[in-house]
Design a protein around this motif. Structure first.
Motif, PDB file in Angstrom:
ATOM      1  N   THR A   1      32.234  44.215  34.822  1.00  0.00           N
ATOM      2  CA  THR A   1      33.254  44.236  33.759  1.00  0.00           C
ATOM      3  C   THR A   1      33.821  45.618  33.452  1.00  0.00           C
ATOM      4  O   THR A   1      34.827  45.740  32.767  1.00  0.00           O
ATOM      5  CB  THR A   1      32.657  43.683  32.457  1.00  0.00           C
ATOM      6  OG1 THR A   1      31.527  44.499  32.088  1.00  0.00           O
ATOM      7  CG2 THR A   1      32.224  42.230  32.600  1.00  0.00           C
TER       8      THR A   1
ATOM      9  N   LYS B   1      39.629  35.706  29.897  1.00  0.00           N
ATOM     10  CA  LYS B   1      40.968  36.219  29.578  1.00  0.00           C
ATOM     11  C   LYS B   1      41.560  37.050  30.719  1.00  0.00           C
ATOM     12  O   LYS B   1      42.781  37.142  30.852  1.00  0.00           O
ATOM     13  CB  LYS B   1      40.911  37.056  28.291  1.00  0.00           C
ATOM     14  CG  LYS B   1      40.683  36.198  27.052  1.00  0.00           C
ATOM     15  CD  LYS B   1      40.861  36.994  25.771  1.00  0.00           C
ATOM     16  CE  LYS B   1      40.840  36.081  24.566  1.00  0.00           C
ATOM     17  NZ  LYS B   1      41.082  36.793  23.295  1.00  0.00           N
ATOM     18  N   SER B   2      40.700  37.642  31.514  1.00  0.00           N
ATOM     19  CA  SER B   2      41.168  38.492  32.609  1.00  0.00           C
ATOM     20  C   SER B   2      41.828  37.694  33.739  1.00  0.00           C
ATOM     21  O   SER B   2      42.630  38.236  34.507  1.00  0.00           O
ATOM     22  CB  SER B   2      40.007  39.311  33.192  1.00  0.00           C
ATOM     23  OG  SER B   2      39.513  40.210  32.224  1.00  0.00           O
TER      24      SER B   2
ATOM     25  N   ILE C   1      41.572  44.587  27.970  1.00  0.00           N
ATOM     26  CA  ILE C   1      42.677  44.189  28.850  1.00  0.00           C
ATOM     27  C   ILE C   1      43.877  45.113  28.654  1.00  0.00           C
ATOM     28  O   ILE C   1      44.547  45.515  29.614  1.00  0.00           O
ATOM     29  CB  ILE C   1      43.053  42.709  28.598  1.00  0.00           C
ATOM     30  CG1 ILE C   1      41.902  41.800  29.087  1.00  0.00           C
ATOM     31  CG2 ILE C   1      44.361  42.340  29.295  1.00  0.00           C
ATOM     32  CD1 ILE C   1      42.002  40.363  28.647  1.00  0.00           C
TER      33      ILE C   1
ATOM     34  N   LEU D   1      35.807  38.075  28.112  1.00  0.00           N
ATOM     35  CA  LEU D   1      36.616  39.039  28.856  1.00  0.00           C
ATOM     36  C   LEU D   1      36.956  38.492  30.239  1.00  0.00           C
ATOM     37  O   LEU D   1      38.106  38.605  30.697  1.00  0.00           O
ATOM     38  CB  LEU D   1      35.849  40.374  28.988  1.00  0.00           C
ATOM     39  CG  LEU D   1      36.524  41.470  29.826  1.00  0.00           C
ATOM     40  CD1 LEU D   1      37.875  41.848  29.234  1.00  0.00           C
ATOM     41  CD2 LEU D   1      35.609  42.692  29.908  1.00  0.00           C
ATOM     42  N   ARG D   2      35.975  37.889  30.903  1.00  0.00           N
ATOM     43  CA  ARG D   2      36.227  37.313  32.232  1.00  0.00           C
ATOM     44  C   ARG D   2      37.253  36.178  32.164  1.00  0.00           C
ATOM     45  O   ARG D   2      38.138  36.072  33.021  1.00  0.00           O
ATOM     46  CB  ARG D   2      34.919  36.834  32.863  1.00  0.00           C
ATOM     47  CG  ARG D   2      34.072  37.959  33.474  1.00  0.00           C
ATOM     48  CD  ARG D   2      32.835  37.427  34.164  1.00  0.00           C
ATOM     49  NE  ARG D   2      31.796  37.084  33.217  1.00  0.00           N
ATOM     50  CZ  ARG D   2      30.800  37.901  32.861  1.00  0.00           C
ATOM     51  NH1 ARG D   2      30.721  39.107  33.405  1.00  0.00           N
ATOM     52  NH2 ARG D   2      29.875  37.515  32.000  1.00  0.00           N
TER      53      ARG D   2
ATOM     54  N   ARG E   1      43.102  48.569  30.214  1.00  0.00           N
ATOM     55  CA  ARG E   1      43.170  48.535  31.682  1.00  0.00           C
ATOM     56  C   ARG E   1      44.598  48.825  32.159  1.00  0.00           C
ATOM     57  O   ARG E   1      44.791  49.434  33.218  1.00  0.00           O
ATOM     58  CB  ARG E   1      42.715  47.163  32.200  1.00  0.00           C
ATOM     59  CG  ARG E   1      41.199  46.982  32.210  1.00  0.00           C
ATOM     60  CD  ARG E   1      40.830  45.565  32.609  1.00  0.00           C
ATOM     61  NE  ARG E   1      39.377  45.376  32.709  1.00  0.00           N
ATOM     62  CZ  ARG E   1      38.793  44.182  32.803  1.00  0.00           C
ATOM     63  NH1 ARG E   1      39.539  43.083  32.813  1.00  0.00           N
ATOM     64  NH2 ARG E   1      37.478  44.091  32.888  1.00  0.00           N
TER      65      ARG E   1
END
Length: 266
Positions: free
Chosen positions: A50, A263-264, A227, A260-261, A230
C-alpha cells in the motif's frame, strides 16, 4: 526553549550516557551487524503493497498517551498482514514512550523494512540502530545542519542502511537536497503551532527529485487523502496515530488498507 529544543537537549545527555553504558564495540557484537538491511525504498515501490509505513507509537508530545497497552508483536505482525510496506518504531522514551526493545521485538517477528524513529544527532545512534535491527534511520532537518545530515546519512549507508530525511517547509527542503537521502518525508505538522495540513505535502512535491521516494507524514486519516497524494507523486505514507488510537491498531490498519485497495481500483 520550545518542545523540540528540550527534546534535543535531553537527547544529547542520553546519548552520552548510553555511550558509556553500551560502547560501540559491544553494539557491534549484535547478530544484526552481519545481516543485510531490507530496502524500505524498494518495499514502498512494490505494487503489491500500500505504500503505508505503519507506525508503532505509544504517545506523543502533542497528544499525550495514545495507546499504552498495545503489544508490539501483535500490532507489528498485524500491520504487515494488512499490507503495510514498512514499519516505523519509536525508540525515544521520554516523549514517545518507546524503546530499543520495541524495535527488537518488531524485528524478531517481521522480515519487512523497519525504520528507527528517533532524534538522530550522533553517529553512535546510527550504530545503535544497526545493532537493534533497523533497516533505516530518520534524520530531521529541523534539528540538524545540512552538513550534519549529510555526514550521518553517509555513515548510515556505510552499514547498508537507508535514510528518510524529514522536512517541514520549502527552506528545509532546499537546504537538504544534497544530503543524499533515499527517501524525503514531508511532515504536514507545523512544529511551532502543531497545526496539520496536507497542503504542505502538495506544495513541496514538485521540489523533491524523482530519484528519491516521496513520503507524506502526519495528518493522514482517510484513503481519499492517500489517493490524492499519489497524484502528486507520493509513494510512501507514514501513519501511526490513526491506527494506534484504536484498542486494536492492527484491525484499524486492516480496515483502512482494505478500503484503500477498494478505492484504488475504482
Amino acid at each position: 526553549m520550545n518542545i523540540l529544543d528540550e527534546i534535543i537537549a535531553y537527547k544529547r545527555k542520553e546519548v552520552e550516557e548510553r555511550k558509556s553504558l553500551y560502547p560501540v564495540k559491544l553494539l557491534e557484537n549484535s547478530i544484526y551487524f552481519s545481516t543485510l538491511p531490507v530496502s524500505m525504498k524498494k518495499y514502498i515501490r512494490r505494487e503489491d503493497k500500500t505504500g503505508i509505513i505503519a507506525e508503532f507509537k505509544r504517545k506523543s508530545p502533542s497528544k499525550g498517551i495514545i495507546n499504552a497497552h498495545a503489544p508490539v508483536e501483535r500490532t507489528s505482525i498485524g500491520y504487515m498482514q494488512a499490507g503495510a510496506s514498512a514499519l516505523s518504531v519509536l525508540t525515544d522514551k521520554p516523549s514517545f514512550g518507546g524503546s530499543s526493545e520495541d524495535l527488537m521485538t518488531a524485528r524478531k517477528f517481521n522480515f519487512c523494512p523497519i525504520i528507527r524513529k528517533d532524534f538522530t544527532i550522533d553517529e553512535y545512534q546510527v550504530v545503535e540502530a544497526k545493532s537493534i535491527g533497523a533497516d533505516a534511520i530518520l534524520l530531521i532537518a529541523a534539528v540538524l545542519a545540512p552538513q550534519q545530515s549529510k555526514t550521518l546519512a553517509a555513515f548510515a549507508r556505510s552499514f547498508g542502511m537507508e535514510v528518510l530525511l524529514e522536512v517541514h517547509d520549502e527552506e528545509e527542503l532546499k537546504q537538504n537536497l544534497e544530503v543524499g537521502a533515499d527517501l524525503i518525508g514531508v511532515n504536514n505538522r507545523n512544529l511551532k503551532t502543531f497545526e496539520v495540513s496536507i497542503d504542505v505535502s502538495k506544495r513541496l512535491a514538485p521540489m523533491i527529485p524523482d530519484s528519491v521516494v516521496k513520503v507524506s507524514e502526519s495528518g493522514i486519516s482517510s484513503a481519499d487523502t492517500i489517493i490524492e497524494l499519489r497524484k502528486h507523486g507520493y509513494q510512501g505514507f507514514l501513519m501511526g496515530e490513526n491506527f494506534m488510537k484504536h484498542s486494536r491498531p492492527e484491525r484499524a490498519a486492516m480496515e483502512f488498507m482494505d478500503e484503500l485497495r477498494r478505492k484504488s481500483v475504482q
